[in-house]
Design an enzyme around this catalytic site. Structure first.
Site, short mmCIF file in Angstrom:
data_model
loop_
_atom_site.label_atom_id
_atom_site.label_comp_id
_atom_site.label_asym_id
_atom_site.label_seq_id
_atom_site.Cartn_x
_atom_site.Cartn_y
_atom_site.Cartn_z
CG HIS A 172 4.36 -1.65 2.00
ND1 HIS A 172 2.99 -2.15 1.99
CD2 HIS A 172 4.77 -2.21 3.02
CE1 HIS A 172 2.52 -2.99 2.90
NE2 HIS A 172 3.83 -3.16 3.51
CG HIS B 39 -0.22 -0.06 2.42
ND1 HIS B 39 0.78 0.74 2.88
CD2 HIS B 39 -0.30 -1.32 3.64
CE1 HIS B 39 1.08 0.37 4.02
NE2 HIS B 39 0.28 -0.89 4.41
CB VAL C 79 1.46 6.67 4.75
CG1 VAL C 79 0.57 7.27 3.76
CG2 VAL C 79 2.83 6.84 4.61
#
Lengths: 281, 281
Positions: free
Chosen positions: A37, A34, A176
């Site tokens: 990463h 995602h 994130v």
């Protein structure tokens, strides 16, 4: 981008890079990539001559009854994503490549692994340190990138790397989040729409604590209580832990001081999610 | 020959060698060097561009009540001996250099460590694997030399090195003995003249077993019995263990087959001595 599935081939590739004086940046993952990463990979791309990403759902770090079998996997999609951010090598070994017959060795960090996720997932971090030590030896990176989302893991891997004199710089990269605050996780795909909504309680409760800290609150017990109350108010949520610890050795603190970690693990339905924030006072 | 006492300096030196394309041979020791160690160093000298010897009495591998404090040390003499066989660097760190405050990591091999010396010295091999893993990362050798005298240690280190994908070749070097058969050991200095004589029972009992094997004996129980009787006949000797195991995973065997290890630990007065032989049938 090259896909490598054997340890021998990966080792040969990385030795060749080292021989030719090239630097290697490494992002170990369990795949089902995602944006979190991809952020690590972009950082890696900027830092070194070569970027290696590993995709390995490590059986050693899953306990009995955990989601090893169901953990989401999609190598085709992962390959496309990794290639799109300029990764040079995707290393995707099988479990048999990593743990062949006659495998008997473990790397273990004590103390830092006792609380938080270590308490709810016995053996989990032993699996993590073992596989990361192996991957470092296979890939030979100069720098390795890990998400701050797994804050305890990051502290443990920093400790292992320093203690074992591994010649790798460990870089932690901020969490994130989705626009509404949910920390990205491969496990978010398990959530139903109602659970997805309920899962916002993790980041919301941390934001509440942050506000109190900004107003001067330093008492860890009081902050835990406020976070606990916020999560308990969400019917779909069940607390695994709410912890306030020092960010190096992951030991509980009574009063915020220096760099602390506020970390939570919460079950939303059957899905266990984690979130955290580092506070410096 | 250069004496290096800090991890940082050792690391810098070995990185420099690797960068310049030189190969490194490594002999880890606890010092108080004898001809056995020097044999390892001569092998190392022939093999690589650079030879590093470490001298470190590793506190982690000594149990409570063992001889960590009294273990013989003589760095001046060791330096002279190492220099005489062409060693380039003697690495002699302090315990505080190797295990600074906040040290929390261990490397552990299971199964192979359970019997023999692992049973009589709990935690011993965990200390050995931890320090050797660290030393490998600091010294970055291409090849490392270990004495066959510590046969279980050798098997465990081979296993660790393979399992953790450490890029080091492990070489085992045959036991060096006195003319009368006593295996060289730094601990032999503890022996009184009468004990020195009694200590010959270790190699003599192994030689007796070898004779029977040459005559066709394959029954491990029978061989253990013969060795046990020989040692029991020596009044100053007390058996710690007499074991017959496979030489890879150090598991007991009933019948000699393939490569087996016959290993003993015997107390002569207060001194615990070990000896062994590998048999291939």
């Amino acid at each position: 981008m090259r896909l490598i599935e054997s340890v021998r081939e990966m080792t040969a590739w990385s030795r060749e890079q080292v021989r030719e004086g090239r630097t290697i940046a490494f992002v170990p993952t369990m795949g089902f990539l995602h944006e979190g990463h991809l952020t690590l990979m972009r950082r890696a791309r900027e830092a070194c001559d070569r970027v290696v990403v590993s995709i390995f759902v490590n059986p050693l770090q899953f306990g009995a009854g955990e989601d090893y079998e169901e953990y989401p996997r999609d190598l085709t999609r992962d390959s496309r994503l990794a290639e799109s951010v300029g990764v040079d090598v995707l290393f995707a070994p099988t479990a048999g490549e990593m743990y062949p017959k006659g495998y008997h060795t473990a790397v273990e960090v004590d103390r830092l692994t006792e609380g938080l996720c270590g308490a709810s997932r016995p053996g989990h971090f032993r699996g993590v340190t073992t596989v990361v030590c192996k991957l470092f030896n296979i890939v030979r990176p100069d720098v390795a990138y890990f998400g701050q989302k797994d804050a305890q893991q990051l502290a443990i891997l920093r400790c292992m790397t320093e203690d074992l004199n591994l010649p790798v710089s460990i870089v932690g990269v901020p969490i994130v989040r989705e626009a509404d605050g949910l920390a990205l996780s491969s496990r978010n795909v398990y959530l139903s729409p109602a659970e997805r909504q309920a899962a916002l309680v993790l980041s919301r409760s941390l934001a509440g604590a942050r506000e109190l800290i900004d107003q001067g609150e330093r008492d860890a017990g009081r902050l835990r209580q406020v976070i606990t109350e916020a999560i308990t108010a969400e019917p779909l949520a069940a607390i695994d832990y709410v912890a306030i610890v020092d960010n190096r050795f992951i030991q509980p603190v009574d009063t915020l001081e220096g760099q602390c970690l506020i970390a939570l693990a919460v079950r939303i339905g059957k899905t266990r999610l984690i979130d955290n924030m580092v506070v410096e006072v």
